[in-house]
Scaffold this motif. Sequence first.
Motif, PDB file in Angstrom:
ATOM      1  N   ILE A 144       0.852  -1.195   0.000  1.00 21.58           N
ATOM      2  CA  ILE A 144       0.000   0.000   0.000  1.00 21.58           C
ATOM      3  C   ILE A 144       0.883   1.240   0.000  1.00 21.58           C
ATOM      4  O   ILE A 144       1.802   1.362   0.803  1.00 21.58           O
ATOM      5  CB  ILE A 144      -0.923   0.017   1.241  1.00 21.58           C
ATOM      6  CG1 ILE A 144      -1.894  -1.169   1.190  1.00 21.58           C
ATOM      7  CG2 ILE A 144      -1.683   1.335   1.339  1.00 21.58           C
ATOM      8  CD1 ILE A 144      -2.673  -1.358   2.467  1.00 21.58           C
ATOM      9  N   GLY A 145       0.599   2.163  -0.900  1.00 23.88           N
ATOM     10  CA  GLY A 145       1.308   3.435  -0.950  1.00 23.88           C
ATOM     11  C   GLY A 145       0.314   4.575  -0.995  1.00 23.88           C
ATOM     12  O   GLY A 145      -0.743   4.509  -0.382  1.00 23.88           O
ATOM     13  N   ALA A 146       0.650   5.618  -1.735  1.00 29.15           N
ATOM     14  CA  ALA A 146      -0.263   6.753  -1.909  1.00 29.15           C
ATOM     15  C   ALA A 146      -0.168   7.209  -3.357  1.00 29.15           C
ATOM     16  O   ALA A 146       0.927   7.323  -3.903  1.00 29.15           O
ATOM     17  CB  ALA A 146       0.089   7.889  -0.961  1.00 29.15           C
ATOM     18  N   GLY A 183      -4.222   3.937  -5.068  1.00 28.02           N
ATOM     19  CA  GLY A 183      -3.134   3.861  -6.027  1.00 28.02           C
ATOM     20  C   GLY A 183      -3.312   2.675  -6.946  1.00 28.02           C
ATOM     21  O   GLY A 183      -4.277   1.905  -6.828  1.00 28.02           O
ATOM     22  N   LYS A 184      -2.367   2.513  -7.839  1.00 32.64           N
ATOM     23  CA  LYS A 184      -2.452   1.415  -8.805  1.00 32.64           C
ATOM     24  C   LYS A 184      -2.188   0.053  -8.170  1.00 32.64           C
ATOM     25  O   LYS A 184      -2.286  -0.973  -8.835  1.00 32.64           O
ATOM     26  CB  LYS A 184      -1.478   1.658  -9.968  1.00 32.64           C
ATOM     27  CG  LYS A 184      -1.894   2.810 -10.862  1.00 32.64           C
ATOM     28  CD  LYS A 184      -1.133   2.817 -12.184  1.00 32.64           C
ATOM     29  CE  LYS A 184       0.330   3.146 -12.027  1.00 32.64           C
ATOM     30  NZ  LYS A 184       1.055   3.115 -13.320  1.00 32.64           N
ATOM     31  N   TYR A 185      -1.856   0.036  -6.865  1.00 37.04           N
ATOM     32  CA  TYR A 185      -1.759  -1.222  -6.127  1.00 37.04           C
ATOM     33  C   TYR A 185      -3.142  -1.785  -5.836  1.00 37.04           C
ATOM     34  O   TYR A 185      -3.294  -2.964  -5.522  1.00 37.04           O
ATOM     35  CB  TYR A 185      -1.015  -1.009  -4.805  1.00 37.04           C
ATOM     36  CG  TYR A 185      -1.580   0.111  -3.967  1.00 37.04           C
ATOM     37  CD1 TYR A 185      -2.698  -0.071  -3.162  1.00 37.04           C
ATOM     38  CD2 TYR A 185      -0.998   1.369  -3.994  1.00 37.04           C
ATOM     39  CE1 TYR A 185      -3.224   0.966  -2.413  1.00 37.04           C
ATOM     40  CE2 TYR A 185      -1.519   2.407  -3.245  1.00 37.04           C
ATOM     41  CZ  TYR A 185      -2.628   2.203  -2.461  1.00 37.04           C
ATOM     42  OH  TYR A 185      -3.150   3.243  -1.724  1.00 37.04           O
ATOM     43  N   GLY A 186      -4.166  -0.943  -5.895  1.00 35.74           N
ATOM     44  CA  GLY A 186      -5.527  -1.358  -5.606  1.00 35.74           C
ATOM     45  C   GLY A 186      -6.028  -0.774  -4.306  1.00 35.74           C
ATOM     46  O   GLY A 186      -5.380  -0.903  -3.269  1.00 35.74           O
ATOM     47  N   GLY A 187      -7.162  -0.127  -4.317  1.00 34.98           N
ATOM     48  CA  GLY A 187      -7.719   0.545  -3.160  1.00 34.98           C
ATOM     49  C   GLY A 187      -9.188   0.852  -3.420  1.00 34.98           C
ATOM     50  O   GLY A 187      -9.820   0.182  -4.228  1.00 34.98           O
ATOM     51  N   PRO A 188      -9.746   1.852  -2.780  1.00 34.25           N
ATOM     52  CA  PRO A 188      -9.143   2.827  -1.851  1.00 34.25           C
ATOM     53  C   PRO A 188      -8.775   2.216  -0.497  1.00 34.25           C
ATOM     54  O   PRO A 188      -9.211   1.129  -0.145  1.00 34.25           O
ATOM     55  CB  PRO A 188     -10.248   3.878  -1.689  1.00 34.25           C
ATOM     56  CG  PRO A 188     -11.196   3.648  -2.815  1.00 34.25           C
ATOM     57  CD  PRO A 188     -11.133   2.191  -3.104  1.00 34.25           C
ATOM     58  N   VAL A 189      -7.975   3.001   0.248  1.00 33.91           N
ATOM     59  CA  VAL A 189      -7.516   2.600   1.567  1.00 33.91           C
ATOM     60  C   VAL A 189      -7.820   3.714   2.559  1.00 33.91           C
ATOM     61  O   VAL A 189      -7.621   4.891   2.263  1.00 33.91           O
ATOM     62  CB  VAL A 189      -6.003   2.298   1.566  1.00 33.91           C
ATOM     63  CG1 VAL A 189      -5.508   2.009   2.971  1.00 33.91           C
ATOM     64  CG2 VAL A 189      -5.697   1.127   0.649  1.00 33.91           C
TER      65      VAL A 189
END
Length: 370
Positions: free
Chosen positions: A331-333, A354-360
Amino acid sequence: MAEQPRFRVKKIDNYRNECCGVGDFNKDGRLDVVSGEYIYYVPDWKKVKFREIQSDINEKGDGYAWDFMDAPIDVDGDGLLDVVTLSWHGESIEWLKNPGKDGVLWEIFLVEKNGNFECGDFCDVNGDGKPEEIVPHTLTTSWFAVEKKADGTQGLVKHLVSEEQIDYGTGVGDVNGDGRPDFLRPSAWFEAPSKPNGEWIRHSWSLGAPDGKMEHTPQILVYDVNGDGRNDIVTSSAHRYGIFWYEQLEGKDQWKQHLIDKSWTQAHSLVLVDLDGDRLPELVSGKRFRAHNGADPEEDAPPCVYWYKFQRQPDGSVVWTRNTITENEGIGAGMAIYPVDIDNDGDTDLVTTGKYGGPVIFENLTKTKE
């Protein structure tokens, strides 16, 4: 002494997109999250599709969605939050009208098609204390405000600061202490005019790189870091190494660069917000995930989001201490971090994606009884 903030990481989806927003879209008095094609409604984060966007983001996180800002704002004045969106690839700013019901795609309206829109922020441009104007990160410098248009309807109206083409990165704040919000870019800041429609005065500087050089930045923040009565600047290199603060010295346009952290890259989103309730802001930043599909320095290093506490020293210096919200958890931003009390418990939470998958959601547990 303020309590040390703790955070609970809550990933509400695995949708790959680089921007999000927070607002009450169905007028139930609770805050929802929007990102890309979806709105996530509280209390169970029900996922509802409200638009379609072009995207070629793959399972590795390479590629891009044609969506670089999801800004909740009532554009047409009907009492419902609409969404303003920017697109790098579509070279446009558009808004989507909230129909007041689910199950239908929202109607989309073009505001302007004029070059690459990298991302955007809500800022207080008119000096009323409310960050309600949309400031896009473009090569030229401008903002959009909800106002009455020439045809008498309410909508987004563009205001131009400068046609000069400047590398990406934008901020708004009172640099010179005259009470008026100025515009900040990596190679210059534009002093606000004393009268409406007056001329913006250009002042040169260089932000975003070591040794006083200029580079692409994310948000450029204004705050009196060392407490000497002069507002300073906080920003970073958006794709390389370095988070910096720039001390405003006595004398006209005199600045001294100080390093906050250079141990990680892609600090592409910054926000100053009081996380511990001591009435002093902390700096929050996170690593943008695969910003250039692996082409940037250490882009494949583990994603992270940190907050930095600063302490003013008797000799006038400032010490910054890094604290971890998430590290090596995938997880990033992305393009922005939103500070908001999303769970209504009296402290400030953080929302990003982000492109890692979210929202968080980073739930601040400072006032949570466990």
